[in-house]
Scaffold this motif. Structure first.
Motif, PDB file in Angstrom:
ATOM      1  N   ASP A  23       0.844  -1.196   0.000  1.00 52.84           N
ATOM      2  CA  ASP A  23       0.000   0.000   0.000  1.00 52.84           C
ATOM      3  C   ASP A  23       0.874   1.240   0.000  1.00 52.84           C
ATOM      4  OD1 ASP A  23      -2.359  -1.399   0.008  1.00 52.84           O
ATOM      5  OD2 ASP A  23      -2.779  -1.089   2.132  1.00 52.84           O
ATOM      6  N   THR A  24       0.369   2.283  -0.627  1.00 49.13           N
ATOM      7  CA  THR A  24       1.054   3.571  -0.673  1.00 49.13           C
ATOM      8  C   THR A  24       0.251   4.566   0.147  1.00 49.13           C
ATOM      9  OG1 THR A  24       1.895   3.093  -2.880  1.00 49.13           O
ATOM     10  CG2 THR A  24       1.934   5.395  -2.183  1.00 49.13           C
ATOM     11  N   THR A  25       0.936   5.300   1.013  1.00 54.70           N
ATOM     12  CA  THR A  25       0.279   6.325   1.823  1.00 54.70           C
ATOM     13  C   THR A  25       0.837   7.686   1.435  1.00 54.70           C
ATOM     14  OG1 THR A  25       1.907   6.213   3.621  1.00 54.70           O
ATOM     15  CG2 THR A  25       0.006   4.725   3.754  1.00 54.70           C
ATOM     16  N   PHE A  26       0.090   8.719   1.732  1.00 49.04           N
ATOM     17  CA  PHE A  26       0.514  10.093   1.451  1.00 49.04           C
ATOM     18  C   PHE A  26       0.410  10.887   2.744  1.00 49.04           C
ATOM     19  CE2 PHE A  26      -0.336  14.507   0.283  1.00 49.04           C
ATOM     20  CZ  PHE A  26       0.725  14.755  -0.560  1.00 49.04           C
ATOM     21  N   ARG A  27       1.480  11.582   3.092  1.00 49.14           N
ATOM     22  CA  ARG A  27       1.483  12.399   4.303  1.00 49.14           C
ATOM     23  C   ARG A  27       1.420  13.869   3.917  1.00 49.14           C
ATOM     24  NH1 ARG A  27       6.079   9.321   7.796  1.00 49.14           N
ATOM     25  NH2 ARG A  27       5.064   7.290   7.724  1.00 49.14           N
ATOM     26  N   ASN A  28       0.358  14.517   4.330  1.00 47.13           N
ATOM     27  CA  ASN A  28       0.196  15.942   4.044  1.00 47.13           C
ATOM     28  C   ASN A  28       1.270  16.775   4.721  1.00 47.13           C
ATOM     29  OD1 ASN A  28      -2.102  15.652   2.446  1.00 47.13           O
ATOM     30  ND2 ASN A  28      -3.450  15.636   4.232  1.00 47.13           N
ATOM     31  N   SER A  29       1.759  16.317   5.866  1.00 56.97           N
ATOM     32  CA  SER A  29       2.726  17.101   6.636  1.00 56.97           C
ATOM     33  C   SER A  29       4.023  17.359   5.887  1.00 56.97           C
ATOM     34  CB  SER A  29       3.026  16.415   7.970  1.00 56.97           C
ATOM     35  OG  SER A  29       3.624  15.145   7.747  1.00 56.97           O
TER      36      SER A  29
END
Length: 115
Positions: A23-29
């Motif tokens: 899975d790929t996640t995206f961090r807004n921070s």
């Protein structure tokens, strides 16, 4: 439940695992993407950073050529990725992409090598 770690991957260092899912996640921070693998060692199933995996089945570079020409990146109808440390899937550092190529769509580049 995934906001904190349940253990250290070092506990499983050198264990052979089967990759069940990525899975790929995206961090807004920090505007970065991260990839995690769901793995099983036959007893436990857990998630870890994809970069923690080492495989013996890396893609082999079968030829290399020095190049010297200008080109434009055309990602209008493609979904390629950028790999900073070599061609994709040829080493542990190229198991995950550094960025999406569409972020440089239309940029002019100097091609210096092809593998």
């Amino acid at each position: 439940t995934s906001m904190t770690s349940t253990g250290s991957v070092k506990t499983f260092n050198q264990d052979t695992v089967k990759v069940l899912e990525i899975d790929t996640t995206f961090r807004n921070s920090n505007d970065q993407k991260y990839q995690y693998a769901k793995v099983s060692d036959g007893i436990y199933t857990y998630w870890l950073d994809l970069r923690a995996l080492n495989t013996t089945a890396f893609a082999k570079i079968t030829s290399s050529k020095t190049e010297d020409y200008s080109a434009y990146i055309n990602e209008a109808s493609r979904k390629d990725s950028i790999y900073n440390n070599g061609p994709a899937l040829t080493s542990p550092t190229t198991l995950t992409a550094s960025a999406l190529a569409k972020t440089v769509n239309g940029d002019q580049v100097e091609v210096i090598a092809s593998d």
